[in-house]
Scaffold this motif. Structure first.
Motif, short mmCIF file in Angstrom:
data_model
loop_
_atom_site.label_atom_id
_atom_site.label_comp_id
_atom_site.label_asym_id
_atom_site.label_seq_id
_atom_site.Cartn_x
_atom_site.Cartn_y
_atom_site.Cartn_z
N THR A 132 43.41 37.89 42.84
CA THR A 132 42.52 38.45 41.83
C THR A 132 41.11 38.19 42.37
OG1 THR A 132 44.57 37.78 40.39
CG2 THR A 132 42.37 38.90 39.27
N LEU A 133 40.78 36.62 42.46
CA LEU A 133 39.21 36.77 42.89
C LEU A 133 38.71 37.84 43.84
CD1 LEU A 133 39.07 33.71 41.73
CD2 LEU A 133 38.43 34.43 40.85
N ALA A 134 39.76 37.77 45.23
CA ALA A 134 39.00 38.43 46.40
C ALA A 134 39.38 40.13 46.07
CB ALA A 134 40.46 38.40 46.89
N ARG A 135 39.85 40.71 44.83
CA ARG A 135 39.72 41.87 44.45
C ARG A 135 38.53 41.90 43.55
NH1 ARG A 135 45.36 41.37 44.16
NH2 ARG A 135 45.22 40.82 42.27
N ASN A 136 38.24 40.92 42.79
CA ASN A 136 36.51 41.64 42.20
C ASN A 136 35.74 40.98 42.46
OD1 ASN A 136 36.84 42.07 38.77
ND2 ASN A 136 39.12 40.91 39.46
N PHE A 137 35.78 40.03 43.55
CA PHE A 137 34.50 39.75 44.15
C PHE A 137 34.41 40.17 45.67
CE2 PHE A 137 34.71 36.59 40.36
CZ PHE A 137 33.28 36.94 40.04
N PHE A 138 35.50 40.46 46.37
CA PHE A 138 35.44 40.56 47.80
C PHE A 138 35.94 41.74 48.04
CE2 PHE A 138 35.43 36.08 46.98
CZ PHE A 138 34.10 35.30 47.72
N GLN A 139 35.75 42.59 47.59
CA GLN A 139 36.10 44.06 47.78
C GLN A 139 37.92 44.27 48.07
OE1 GLN A 139 33.11 46.96 48.07
NE2 GLN A 139 32.40 44.61 49.70
N LEU A 153 26.48 34.20 43.70
CA LEU A 153 26.59 33.27 42.19
C LEU A 153 27.58 32.43 42.08
CD1 LEU A 153 25.03 35.58 39.57
CD2 LEU A 153 24.59 33.63 40.30
N LEU A 154 28.68 33.26 42.79
CA LEU A 154 30.50 32.75 42.68
C LEU A 154 30.14 30.95 43.95
CD1 LEU A 154 33.75 32.25 42.23
CD2 LEU A 154 33.77 33.49 44.07
N VAL A 155 29.72 31.40 44.87
CA VAL A 155 29.51 30.48 46.07
C VAL A 155 28.58 29.51 45.38
CG1 VAL A 155 28.66 29.86 48.13
CG2 VAL A 155 30.00 31.84 47.71
N PHE A 156 27.36 29.38 45.13
CA PHE A 156 26.34 28.52 44.00
C PHE A 156 27.69 27.43 42.72
CE2 PHE A 156 24.12 27.11 40.76
CZ PHE A 156 23.05 26.29 40.72
N LEU A 157 28.74 28.38 42.70
CA LEU A 157 28.80 27.73 41.26
C LEU A 157 29.72 27.11 42.42
CD1 LEU A 157 29.49 30.00 38.15
CD2 LEU A 157 28.15 28.05 38.17
N ARG A 158 30.48 27.58 43.35
CA ARG A 158 31.73 26.19 43.23
C ARG A 158 30.72 24.93 44.33
NH1 ARG A 158 36.05 25.82 43.51
NH2 ARG A 158 36.71 25.74 45.03
N GLY A 192 30.41 23.81 36.04
CA GLY A 192 30.76 25.04 37.20
C GLY A 192 32.22 26.30 36.83
N THR A 193 32.45 25.48 35.94
CA THR A 193 34.16 26.32 35.81
C THR A 193 33.70 27.48 35.11
OG1 THR A 193 35.35 23.93 36.60
CG2 THR A 193 36.45 26.46 35.73
N ALA A 194 33.30 27.35 33.64
CA ALA A 194 33.41 27.82 32.48
C ALA A 194 31.93 29.15 33.18
CB ALA A 194 32.43 26.98 31.28
N GLY A 195 31.17 28.60 34.25
CA GLY A 195 30.27 29.59 34.75
C GLY A 195 31.24 30.09 35.19
N ILE A 196 31.93 29.80 36.04
CA ILE A 196 32.47 31.30 36.91
C ILE A 196 33.11 32.07 36.67
CG2 ILE A 196 35.28 30.96 38.86
CD1 ILE A 196 34.18 28.84 39.91
N GLY A 197 34.15 31.86 34.85
CA GLY A 197 34.25 32.36 33.50
C GLY A 197 33.71 33.18 33.28
N LEU A 198 32.06 33.76 33.54
CA LEU A 198 31.74 34.22 32.80
C LEU A 198 30.97 35.50 33.90
CD1 LEU A 198 29.83 32.22 30.25
CD2 LEU A 198 31.05 33.95 30.18
N LEU A 199 30.68 34.98 35.48
CA LEU A 199 29.86 35.80 36.16
C LEU A 199 30.52 37.37 36.17
CD1 LEU A 199 30.82 33.50 39.40
CD2 LEU A 199 28.47 34.40 38.24
N PRO A 200 29.84 38.61 36.44
CA PRO A 200 29.43 39.39 36.90
C PRO A 200 30.08 39.64 38.32
CG PRO A 200 27.58 39.11 36.87
CD PRO A 200 27.85 37.22 36.55
N THR A 201 30.98 40.60 38.07
CA THR A 201 31.92 40.60 38.97
C THR A 201 31.06 41.86 40.55
OG1 THR A 201 33.14 42.70 38.38
CG2 THR A 201 34.28 40.58 38.16
#
Length: 409
Positions: A23-30, A101-106, A81-90
């Motif tokens: 799911t994250l691949a579809r939202n962040f990595f096309q 931003l996803l990588v930073f929070l990871r 870090g985890t809550a931040g991922i839940g708030l990220l724009p896609t």
């Protein structure tokens, strides 16, 4: 209990990413094809690159200022870090900024996780009564498996409760946002814990401590590094990567794959303390070597069965079988590693060796498995990764002396 519950909260945050990788691949990595899935698992692995750094920094805090201070830092970093991922724009909203931003929070999560395992494990094993270090260490490790179970259950519920379109649009955020509300619970649980007797005694006798030479310290960290390879590879291949693997290559639906994983994880949680207690009676090495032999003998054969059109029940039985080997290692492993190091430097040295191995071989296990499948053209490739890891760790563990009945140094 404070350390165990903290483990559940912390590793829930870290592992839930792997269960939602597609799911994250579809939202962040096309896309969730080979390239997008590879990128998603690469971002998962990046968090592990920060773990040795976090292990060194936070481990040092634990050895100088106490286990309590370190455990408070780690709970805060992971939840943020985890809550931040839940708030990220896609990617559709923010373009290339979204995966950055996803990588930073990871990385934030990785720093916290790097200090968590060593600090919590040292705290639990050092607090154990005589003759029960294996059982207590196994309980601590069971709490980490419980966090995987919690991640799997939450992901299963979310997957079953929403349509695929809803999951891609917004429901994927819910498991991550749930991690944010765990922060006050974790802080409350850990704010009043007291230091362990072993740490207190070591601090009182610092002038009398015979310091470990750099070469000896490097040798101990190298042993911890090799020791951890099969532990972390089996954990992240069989638990974190397996739902994605089963959905993509074994014909299970997302809900079926997560459900099978959850049931097998429940067995792992229940069995780990039992094997920890068993290691107090028969020693650490028989269980550790037994796990390595199990993965060496059965990885290829059972992966072949899974890929041969096995039923849901057969796949579940295979997962439970493998999880019993992981439980044997996880029961004996924490105490065996703690017993390798002196108290005054235990958390720092153990965290570095463990985190380096986890970063290289565990965090990138889903990535390596996906890459191996792409290179070889065969989905059986992860079995070879497990086999190689078992051989290396088995050789390292064979050099260990039996420490189950020795006093902590």
């Amino acid at each position: 209990m404070a350390a165990m519950i903290g483990n559940v909260l912390e590793y829930y945050d870290f592992i839930v990413y792997a269960f939602l990788a597609a799911t994250l691949a579809r939202n962040f990595f096309q896309g969730d094809k080979y390239g997008g899935l590879l990128a998603s698992f690469a971002a998962f692995g990046v968090g592990f690159l920060a773990r040795p750094v976090g292990g060194a920094i936070i481990g040092r805090i634990a050895d100088v200022h106490g286990r309590r201070a370190a455990l408070l830092i780690t709970i805060f970093g992971m939840a943020v870090g985890t809550a931040g991922i839940g708030l990220l724009p896609t990617y559709a909203t923010a373009g290339a900024l979204a995966p950055a931003l996803l990588v930073f929070l990871r990385l934030v999560q990785g720093l916290a996780a790097g200090g968590e395992w060593g600090s919590a494990t040292s705290f639990i094993v050092e607090s154990a009564p005589p003759g029960k270090r294996g059982f207590y260490g196994g309980m601590g490790q069971a709490s980490i498996a419980a966090s995987s179970l919690a991640s799997s259950v939450v992901a299963t519920i979310v997957s079953a409760s929403f349509t695929a379109d809803q999951l891609d649009a917004w429901a994927w955020r819910l498991p991550f946002l749930f991690g944010g509300i765990l922060l006050p619970i974790g802080l409350y649980m850990r704010r009043n814990i007291v230091e362990t007797p072993a740490f207190t005694q070591a601090q009182e006798n610092l002038e009398q401590v015979e310091r470990t030479s750099k070469s000896a310290a490097l040798g101990m960290m190298s042993k911890a590094f090799g020791f951890t390879i099969i532990w972390t590879v089996s954990y992240y291949v069989m638990l974190s990567y397996m739902p994605t693997f089963l959905g993509k290559y074994a014909g299970l639906s997302t809900t079926q794959a997560l459900m099978s994983n959850s049931i097998a994880l429940a067995v792992l949680v229940a069995a780990t303390p039992f094997f920890g207690a068993l290691s107090d009676r028969i020693g650490r090495k028989p269980l550790l070597i037994g796990c390595c032999v199990g993965f060496l003998l059965f990885s290829y054969v059972l992966f072949r069965v899974v890929l041969g059109g096995a039923s849901f029940g057969a796949i579940l039985a295979i997962q439970i079988f493998f999880n019993l080997f992981i439980a044997a290692f996880s029961g004996a492993g924490p105490s065996a590693l703690c017993e390798l190091f002196p108290t005054y430097g235990r958390t720092t040295l153990m965290s570095i060796g463990y985190s380096l191995s986890t970063a290289i071989f565990g965090g990138f296990a889903p990535f390596i498995s996906t890459w191996l499948i792409g290179v070889t053209g065969s989905p059986i490739a992860p079995a070879f990764y497990l086999t190689a890891a078992a051989i290396v760790s088995g050789i390292v563990i064979s050099t260990f002396r039996e420490t189950a009945r020795e006093r902590l140094r």
